[in-house]
Scaffold this motif. Structure first.
Motif, PDB file in Angstrom:
ATOM      1  N   VAL A 109       0.842  -1.208   0.000  1.00 59.52           N
ATOM      2  CA  VAL A 109       0.000   0.000   0.000  1.00 59.52           C
ATOM      3  C   VAL A 109       0.873   1.253   0.000  1.00 59.52           C
ATOM      4  O   VAL A 109       0.613   2.208  -0.737  1.00 59.52           O
ATOM      5  N   VAL A 110       1.930   1.241   0.811  1.00 57.05           N
ATOM      6  CA  VAL A 110       2.842   2.380   0.885  1.00 57.05           C
ATOM      7  C   VAL A 110       3.511   2.614  -0.471  1.00 57.05           C
ATOM      8  O   VAL A 110       3.588   3.745  -0.956  1.00 57.05           O
ATOM      9  N   GLU A 111       3.973   1.544  -1.095  1.00 55.30           N
ATOM     10  CA  GLU A 111       4.651   1.679  -2.394  1.00 55.30           C
ATOM     11  C   GLU A 111       3.692   2.166  -3.464  1.00 55.30           C
ATOM     12  O   GLU A 111       4.063   2.963  -4.335  1.00 55.30           O
ATOM     13  N   GLN A 112       2.443   1.720  -3.405  1.00 54.54           N
ATOM     14  CA  GLN A 112       1.442   2.181  -4.366  1.00 54.54           C
ATOM     15  C   GLN A 112       1.183   3.681  -4.195  1.00 54.54           C
ATOM     16  O   GLN A 112       1.094   4.425  -5.179  1.00 54.54           O
ATOM     17  N   GLU A 113       1.078   4.116  -2.950  1.00 56.19           N
ATOM     18  CA  GLU A 113       0.874   5.543  -2.672  1.00 56.19           C
ATOM     19  C   GLU A 113       2.076   6.352  -3.131  1.00 56.19           C
ATOM     20  O   GLU A 113       1.934   7.453  -3.675  1.00 56.19           O
ATOM     21  N   ALA A 114       3.272   5.806  -2.942  1.00 58.50           N
ATOM     22  CA  ALA A 114       4.507   6.519  -3.296  1.00 58.50           C
ATOM     23  C   ALA A 114       4.669   6.705  -4.796  1.00 58.50           C
ATOM     24  O   ALA A 114       5.394   7.606  -5.242  1.00 58.50           O
ATOM     25  N   GLN A 115       4.003   5.864  -5.603  1.00 55.41           N
ATOM     26  CA  GLN A 115       4.150   5.947  -7.060  1.00 55.41           C
ATOM     27  C   GLN A 115       3.648   7.271  -7.633  1.00 55.41           C
ATOM     28  O   GLN A 115       4.013   7.639  -8.744  1.00 55.41           O
ATOM     29  N   THR A 116       2.831   7.985  -6.870  1.00 56.96           N
ATOM     30  CA  THR A 116       2.287   9.255  -7.378  1.00 56.96           C
ATOM     31  C   THR A 116       3.267  10.406  -7.180  1.00 56.96           C
ATOM     32  O   THR A 116       2.989  11.529  -7.584  1.00 56.96           O
ATOM     33  N   TYR A 117       4.418  10.130  -6.563  1.00 55.23           N
ATOM     34  CA  TYR A 117       5.418  11.175  -6.313  1.00 55.23           C
ATOM     35  C   TYR A 117       6.630  10.984  -7.224  1.00 55.23           C
ATOM     36  O   TYR A 117       6.838   9.914  -7.805  1.00 55.23           O
ATOM     37  N   GLU A 118       7.434  12.054  -7.325  1.00 53.92           N
ATOM     38  CA  GLU A 118       8.593  12.024  -8.216  1.00 53.92           C
ATOM     39  C   GLU A 118       9.666  11.048  -7.745  1.00 53.92           C
ATOM     40  O   GLU A 118      10.333  10.415  -8.555  1.00 53.92           O
ATOM     41  N   SER A 119       9.872  10.937  -6.426  1.00 55.55           N
ATOM     42  CA  SER A 119      10.908  10.043  -5.883  1.00 55.55           C
ATOM     43  C   SER A 119      10.253   9.007  -4.965  1.00 55.55           C
ATOM     44  O   SER A 119      10.267   9.145  -3.733  1.00 55.55           O
ATOM     45  N   PRO A 120       9.656   7.957  -5.564  1.00 53.52           N
ATOM     46  CA  PRO A 120       8.925   6.960  -4.769  1.00 53.52           C
ATOM     47  C   PRO A 120       9.735   6.355  -3.623  1.00 53.52           C
ATOM     48  O   PRO A 120       9.214   6.185  -2.520  1.00 53.52           O
ATOM     49  N   ALA A 121      11.001   6.042  -3.869  1.00 53.38           N
ATOM     50  CA  ALA A 121      11.812   5.395  -2.831  1.00 53.38           C
ATOM     51  C   ALA A 121      11.956   6.292  -1.603  1.00 53.38           C
ATOM     52  O   ALA A 121      11.893   5.817  -0.458  1.00 53.38           O
ATOM     53  N   GLU A 122      12.144   7.601  -1.834  1.00 48.59           N
ATOM     54  CA  GLU A 122      12.270   8.548  -0.722  1.00 48.59           C
ATOM     55  C   GLU A 122      10.957   8.657   0.048  1.00 48.59           C
ATOM     56  O   GLU A 122      10.952   8.791   1.283  1.00 48.59           O
ATOM     57  N   VAL A 123       9.841   8.606  -0.682  1.00 46.82           N
ATOM     58  CA  VAL A 123       8.530   8.702  -0.037  1.00 46.82           C
ATOM     59  C   VAL A 123       8.274   7.471   0.836  1.00 46.82           C
ATOM     60  O   VAL A 123       7.733   7.578   1.939  1.00 46.82           O
ATOM     61  N   VAL A 124       8.675   6.303   0.353  1.00 47.43           N
ATOM     62  CA  VAL A 124       8.522   5.069   1.140  1.00 47.43           C
ATOM     63  C   VAL A 124       9.293   5.192   2.452  1.00 47.43           C
ATOM     64  O   VAL A 124       8.777   4.879   3.532  1.00 47.43           O
ATOM     65  N   LYS A 125      10.526   5.690   2.386  1.00 51.74           N
ATOM     66  CA  LYS A 125      11.333   5.891   3.600  1.00 51.74           C
ATOM     67  C   LYS A 125      10.628   6.843   4.555  1.00 51.74           C
ATOM     68  O   LYS A 125      10.595   6.632   5.772  1.00 51.74           O
ATOM     69  N   TRP A 126      10.076   7.911   3.991  1.00 51.72           N
ATOM     70  CA  TRP A 126       9.392   8.920   4.811  1.00 51.72           C
ATOM     71  C   TRP A 126       8.222   8.301   5.569  1.00 51.72           C
ATOM     72  O   TRP A 126       8.018   8.568   6.756  1.00 51.72           O
ATOM     73  N   PHE A 127       7.429   7.454   4.893  1.00 47.05           N
ATOM     74  CA  PHE A 127       6.287   6.807   5.541  1.00 47.05           C
ATOM     75  C   PHE A 127       6.736   5.982   6.738  1.00 47.05           C
ATOM     76  O   PHE A 127       6.106   6.007   7.804  1.00 47.05           O
ATOM     77  N   TYR A 128       7.835   5.251   6.567  1.00 48.99           N
ATOM     78  CA  TYR A 128       8.291   4.373   7.641  1.00 48.99           C
ATOM     79  C   TYR A 128       8.974   5.135   8.775  1.00 48.99           C
ATOM     80  O   TYR A 128       9.272   4.562   9.820  1.00 48.99           O
ATOM     81  N   MET A 129       9.197   6.423   8.572  1.00 47.88           N
ATOM     82  CA  MET A 129       9.739   7.273   9.643  1.00 47.88           C
ATOM     83  C   MET A 129       8.642   8.076  10.339  1.00 47.88           C
ATOM     84  O   MET A 129       8.895   8.807  11.281  1.00 47.88           O
ATOM     85  N   GLN A 130       7.397   7.937   9.853  1.00 46.55           N
ATOM     86  CA  GLN A 130       6.262   8.676  10.408  1.00 46.55           C
ATOM     87  C   GLN A 130       5.228   7.681  10.950  1.00 46.55           C
ATOM     88  O   GLN A 130       4.385   7.185  10.188  1.00 46.55           O
ATOM     89  N   PRO A 131       5.264   7.358  12.241  1.00 41.82           N
ATOM     90  CA  PRO A 131       4.343   6.355  12.811  1.00 41.82           C
ATOM     91  C   PRO A 131       2.869   6.625  12.495  1.00 41.82           C
ATOM     92  O   PRO A 131       2.122   5.693  12.205  1.00 41.82           O
ATOM     93  N   GLN A 132       2.459   7.902  12.542  1.00 40.03           N
ATOM     94  CA  GLN A 132       1.051   8.215  12.303  1.00 40.03           C
ATOM     95  C   GLN A 132       0.670   7.907  10.865  1.00 40.03           C
ATOM     96  O   GLN A 132      -0.384   7.328  10.591  1.00 40.03           O
TER      97      GLN A 132
END
Length: 433
Positions: free
Chosen positions: A371-394
């Motif tokens: 789900v996180v990777e699917q959401e990240a696909q809408t951004y320019e740098s998906p890998a960075e967005v995935v990292k960001w999600f896992y650093m934000q508990p909420q």
């Protein structure tokens, strides 16, 4: 000692009796502990007389001890009675002649029993939509329109043009508030001005002045002029016509295609449209599934949970308004206006929670990651967005909720009848532009 009383619906009441001597012993113990570190003018640390400590801090300490004791007693009795408390209890002290004990009552609601009904006769329609060249072309047309430039023109105004004007209005020969402006910019067909105003402006050229009359609608937002006839003097100072960008390498670059390759641009647009189409199809199916669950599962909802959810929706709406530049209080928000949405959300939360428990639908880490990777696909740098999600508990918790809903939807689809139904691209996207 404690007992549980069943009130109306989901309401329960717990009566608790606390020995007064136990409370006094705890108060005394806390005051003695407090006295060891208290500092007061005229006394050395730890040497303040207990009488003064009790006079100064007694009421506060007694309140804390009572609160802790009641909470402990309440927790024990609901645990013993195997009750699932919804919301927060309302604690009240009972007046009694018995000085040897203190009596309290706690009124609260419990979670309802949730039993999902039969779904075998439900039919869910799944849209079948093809992303063809026409759909890609339509999307490119929308993207071009979004990047419209306006260039000055010397001709009569027509639909689509943007005008810069001066105007001055009067009612019965007198000016009125909001009836005058200089260098006012509007589009002839952008819906900002009344139809009569647009009609008067249409056909005028830069430098031209015209006088015309219009009648404000009876339901016009400006109550002081609603229903009244006004006379306007209108001068066109500047006319600009829309100019769509050429479908060339520069346009492709503006969409993020670095080398300006038009074929690559079309491929990326097609991929984006296919992704958006899949999301729209998924959303339509999910909406039907959630409604089917609600229809099949009547639940008596705890009022406390509805109130809490409505308040949460109010706070989100207020935050959204603030993000748009409005100050708190400018737009009063009534929790009652959110009640229907709150009821739906609470009911769905209870149903999904029950299915997660009874059918073991809690998402696995791999489900959440997908789900996180699917959401990240809408951004320019998906890998960075995935990292960001896992650093934000909420945020990660939100994705866990999305993954759980996806598991529930999948489970429901295995129980209902699913019919594939052809649908036009425009109907799915809700746009004919």
């Amino acid at each position: 000692m404690a007992n549980v009383e069943t009130l109306e619906g989901l309401e329960r009441r717990v009566s608790m009796t606390l020995p007064a001597a136990d409370i006094e012993r705890q108060v005394d113990a806390r005051l003695k502990q407090l006295a060891r570190n208290i500092k007061m003018p005229g006394f050395r640390p730890g040497k303040v007389p207990m009488k003064i400590v009790a006079q100064t801090y007694g009421p506060q300490v007694r309140s804390e001890v009572l609160s802790d004791a009641v909470q402990k007693s309440f927790t024990e009795v609901v645990k013993e009675a195997n009750l699932k408390v919804a919301g927060f209890p309302r604690i009240e002290k009972k007046d009694g002649a018995d000085t040897a004990s203190l009596e309290f009552s706690a009124t609260f609601e419990v979670y309802p029993e949730v039993k999902v009904g039969d779904l075998s006769n439900v039919t869910v329609e799944r849209p079948q939509v093809s992303v063809d060249d026409a759909a890609v072309g339509k999307t490119i047309g929308i993207l071009r329109k979004q990047r419209t430039r306006f260039v000055a023109a010397e001709r009569a105004a027509k639909e689509g043009d943007r005008l810069t004007v001066d105007f001055e209005g009067t009612i019965d020969g007198e000016p009125f508030q909001g009836g005058k402006a200089e260098n006012f910019v509007f589009g002839i067909d952008d819906g900002r001005m009344l139809p009569e105003f647009n009609s008067a402006a249409r056909g005028m050229a830069p430098g031209e002045t015209k006088t015309f009359e219009l009648t404000f609608p009876a339901d016009y937002h400006g109550k002081e002029v609603a229903g009244k006839k006004a006379s306007f003097k209108l001068t066109v100072k500047k006319l600009e016509e829309p100019q769509l960008p050429e479908l060339d390498a520069e346009f492709a670059k503006s969409l993020g295609v670095a080398d300006g390759d038009l074929d690559k641009m079309r491929q990326e647009i097609r991929a984006n449209v296919e992704r958006e189409t899949a999301k729209r199809v998924e959303a339509r199916v999910k909406s039907q599934v959630l409604q089917a669950m609600l229809d099949a599962t009547p639940i008596v909802l705890p009022k406390s949970l509805i109130q809490m959810e409505a308040q949460s929706l109010v706070e989100r709406a207020a935050a959204d308004l603030q993000a748009r530049g409005l100050k708190p209080g400018q737009v009063p928000l009534d929790p009652a206006a959110f009640e229907a949405t709150a009821k739906r959300r609470v009911a769905l939360g209870l149903i999904i929670g029950e299915l997660a428990r009874s059918e073991s639908l809690q998402p696995k880490p791999a489900d959440v990651r997908a789900v996180v990777e699917q959401e990240a696909q809408t951004y320019e740098s998906p890998a960075e967005v995935v990292k960001w999600f896992y650093m934000q508990p909420q945020r990660l918790s939100e994705m866990e909720g999305v993954a759980l809903e996806a598991n529930v939807v999948k489970w429901v689809l295995s129980k209902v009848k699913v019919e594939d139904k052809p649908m036009a691209f425009d109907d799915l996207m809700g746009a004919n532009a």
